[in-house]
Design an enzyme around this catalytic site. Structure first.
Site, PDB file in Angstrom:
ATOM      1  N   THR A 171       2.705  30.837 -12.181  1.00 43.96           N
ATOM      2  CA  THR A 171       2.470  29.735 -13.104  1.00 43.96           C
ATOM      3  C   THR A 171       2.580  28.428 -12.328  1.00 43.96           C
ATOM      4  OG1 THR A 171       4.813  29.690 -13.697  1.00 43.96           O
ATOM      5  CG2 THR A 171       3.337  30.947 -15.131  1.00 43.96           C
ATOM      6  N   ARG A 201       1.013  23.295 -17.713  1.00 43.15           N
ATOM      7  CA  ARG A 201       1.055  24.696 -18.110  1.00 43.15           C
ATOM      8  C   ARG A 201      -0.240  25.367 -17.670  1.00 43.15           C
ATOM      9  NH1 ARG A 201       5.278  25.945 -20.761  1.00 43.15           N
ATOM     10  NH2 ARG A 201       4.418  27.982 -21.317  1.00 43.15           N
ATOM     11  N   GLU A 216     -18.110  26.089 -16.387  1.00 46.04           N
ATOM     12  CA  GLU A 216     -18.061  27.511 -16.084  1.00 46.04           C
ATOM     13  C   GLU A 216     -18.541  27.758 -14.663  1.00 46.04           C
ATOM     14  OE1 GLU A 216     -18.720  29.948 -20.236  1.00 46.04           O
ATOM     15  OE2 GLU A 216     -20.487  29.276 -19.137  1.00 46.04           O
ATOM     16  N   TYR A 223     -17.369  20.564 -19.309  1.00 45.43           N
ATOM     17  CA  TYR A 223     -17.509  22.017 -19.331  1.00 45.43           C
ATOM     18  C   TYR A 223     -17.966  22.458 -17.949  1.00 45.43           C
ATOM     19  CZ  TYR A 223     -18.040  26.355 -22.056  1.00 45.43           C
ATOM     20  OH  TYR A 223     -17.889  27.606 -22.597  1.00 45.43           O
ATOM     21  N   LYS A 258       7.099  25.621 -14.902  1.00 49.22           N
ATOM     22  CA  LYS A 258       8.432  26.064 -14.477  1.00 49.22           C
ATOM     23  C   LYS A 258       8.921  25.181 -13.323  1.00 49.22           C
ATOM     24  CE  LYS A 258       7.840  30.828 -16.141  1.00 49.22           C
ATOM     25  NZ  LYS A 258       6.403  30.862 -16.478  1.00 49.22           N
ATOM     26  N   ASP A 288       4.291  39.077  -9.196  1.00 48.99           N
ATOM     27  CA  ASP A 288       4.270  38.096 -10.285  1.00 48.99           C
ATOM     28  C   ASP A 288       5.364  37.082  -9.998  1.00 48.99           C
ATOM     29  OD1 ASP A 288       4.293  36.621 -12.572  1.00 48.99           O
ATOM     30  OD2 ASP A 288       4.343  38.313 -13.958  1.00 48.99           O
TER      31      ASP A 288
END
Length: 420
Positions: A234, A243, A64, A62, A237, A208
């Site tokens: 992204t 992903r 953050e 974890y 692709k 984008d």
């Protein structure tokens, strides 16, 4: 080019013993991917190294916050992994700043909005009916609920972006931001002209680049980074990573972008995914990826020409990218019917909107089949198989077998029960 894969998958053996039910699902999915043609423009095959990072102990951590400023202890090594990913992304795209934490392309776009906009701000983006993304103002998405989007369009005859219309709308609406990007536009966008229009009306320019990012990395598409205030992308692709998403920007917006990702729109970073992104960025910096990216485009052009020769209408008359949009109506079927027939034949792809409100067409991409090692000769064969399946004539079982044989000649993960 073909991705090199190492034989053996100890993780598969463990899963078979512990959870055979789920193991069967994963094996069945590998079989599906290995016996059908993956022509979805948004999909690709990652390397075993990327998959190894995804399945690494970093999945347990974890974290953050950001390197050197985490809210949890024990982050010394994941900090190193994230710094590697950030440095590689910056170098790969020539960006001053990179945030590699977004969980998806949509999350990256939402972070860009959070960094630059306030609720109610006017925004210009490609109309959804002309190929805009859900995050570009759909009423079903937060973007459409929080901001006042106006859609610009493409010319109904050429299918190309109507830049004159974009400028007129920008002058009339005086948007706070202009979004440049599409999910089914097969041509390079004029980033310099979008920048000029944005500057004229005092707007921020958000690009984008979810689809062309991999081509940009491989030098097969223009780089939006020098023109945009913020670039969202992204990492799957064409880029062939896990992903996920990322945001690129200059020094002026770096802190605002970071705060927009965390804590504004996301919680803890997925450190195993960030490590996998670092692997993918490293792979994309290699000369072999440049060869790959250009082959993706060459394959798309051959496939587009083959589909046109078979009688389909190819939108914009061709493609500059990995993506092809076609109207199968000249073959006597609509997009949804064509997609169903293709799925039955083992060719997996999507629908897309058509200009003039003429229903749905087909959206194809060549990134995955190029990763498998297919070239122009295979693209010509795929065009014939695809047209035959769309027409619905002849022996459907024979077409399915031909697809199966072609896919088998280029296995995505040879020698592995499944990679990992």
């Amino acid at each position: 080019m073909t991705v090199v894969h190492e034989p053996g998958a100890p993780g598969a053996d463990v899963l078979r013993r512990q959870d055979p039910e789920l193991a069967e699902v994963l094996l069945a999915e590998l079989a599906r991917q290995s016996t059908t043609l993956q022509l979805n423009a948004a999909e690709n095959f990652t390397s075993p190294a990327v998959l190894a990072a995804l399945g690494s102990p970093l999945a347990n951590k974890y974290a953050e916050g950001y390197p050197g400023a985490r809210y949890h202890g024990g982050c010394e090594l994941v900090d190193v992994a994230e710094r590697i990913a950030v440095d590689r992304a910056r170098t790969l795209f020539g960006a001053v700043h990179a945030n590699v934490q977004p969980h998806s392309g949509s999350a990256a776009v939402l972070a860009a909005y959070a960094a630059l906009l306030r609720p109610g701000d006017p925004v210009l983006a490609l109309d959804l009916a002309h190929g805009g993304h859900l995050t570009h103002g759909s009423p079903a998405h937060l973007s459409g609920r929080w901001f006042a989007f106006t859609g610009y369009g493409v010319d109904p005859d050429s299918g190309l972006v109507d830049y004159v219309g974009v400028r007129e709308l920008a002058r009339a609406r005086r948007p706070r931001a202009i979004v440049c990007g599409s999910i089914c536009y097969p041509r390079h966008l004029d980033y310099a002209l979008f920048r000029e229009i944005a500057d004229e009306v005092g707007a921020r320019l958000i690009v984008d680049a979810a689809h062309p990012a991999g081509l940009v990395a491989g030098g097969a598409a223009p780089n939006p980074v020098p023109y945009a205030d913020v670039v969202c992308a992204t990492t799957h692709k064409v880029l062939r990573g896990p992903r996920g998403g990322m945001v690129l920007c200059g020094a002026e917006l770096a802190e605002r972008v970071d705060r927009a990702v965390f804590p504004c729109t996301q919680g803890g970073a997925q450190m195993h995914t960030i490590a996998a992104k670092a692997v993918a960025f490293g792979e994309a910096a290699a000369p072999a990826f440049t060869t790959y990216a250009h082959q993706v485009v060459a394959n798309a052009r051959v496939l587009a020409a083959g589909l046109a020769a078979e009688g389909m209408t190819v939108l914009t008359g061709g493609t500059d990218t990995h993506l092809i949009a076609v109207d199968p109506a000249p073959l006597g079927v609509d997009g949804r019917t064509a997609r169903s027939r293709l799925a039955a034949a083992g060719m997996v792809l999507d629908c897309c909107p058509l200009p003039r409100g003429n229903g749905r067409g087909l959206r194809l991409g060549t990134a995955a089949v190029t990763t498998q090692g297919m070239g122009e000769r295979e693209m010509a064969r795929i065009a014939g198989l695809l047209a035959g399946a769309v027409r619905g004539r002849g022996d459907g079982a024979r077409t399915r077998q031909d697809v199966r044989e072609l896919a088998a000649a280029f296995p995505p993960y040879p020698g592995c029960p499944y990679p990992g």
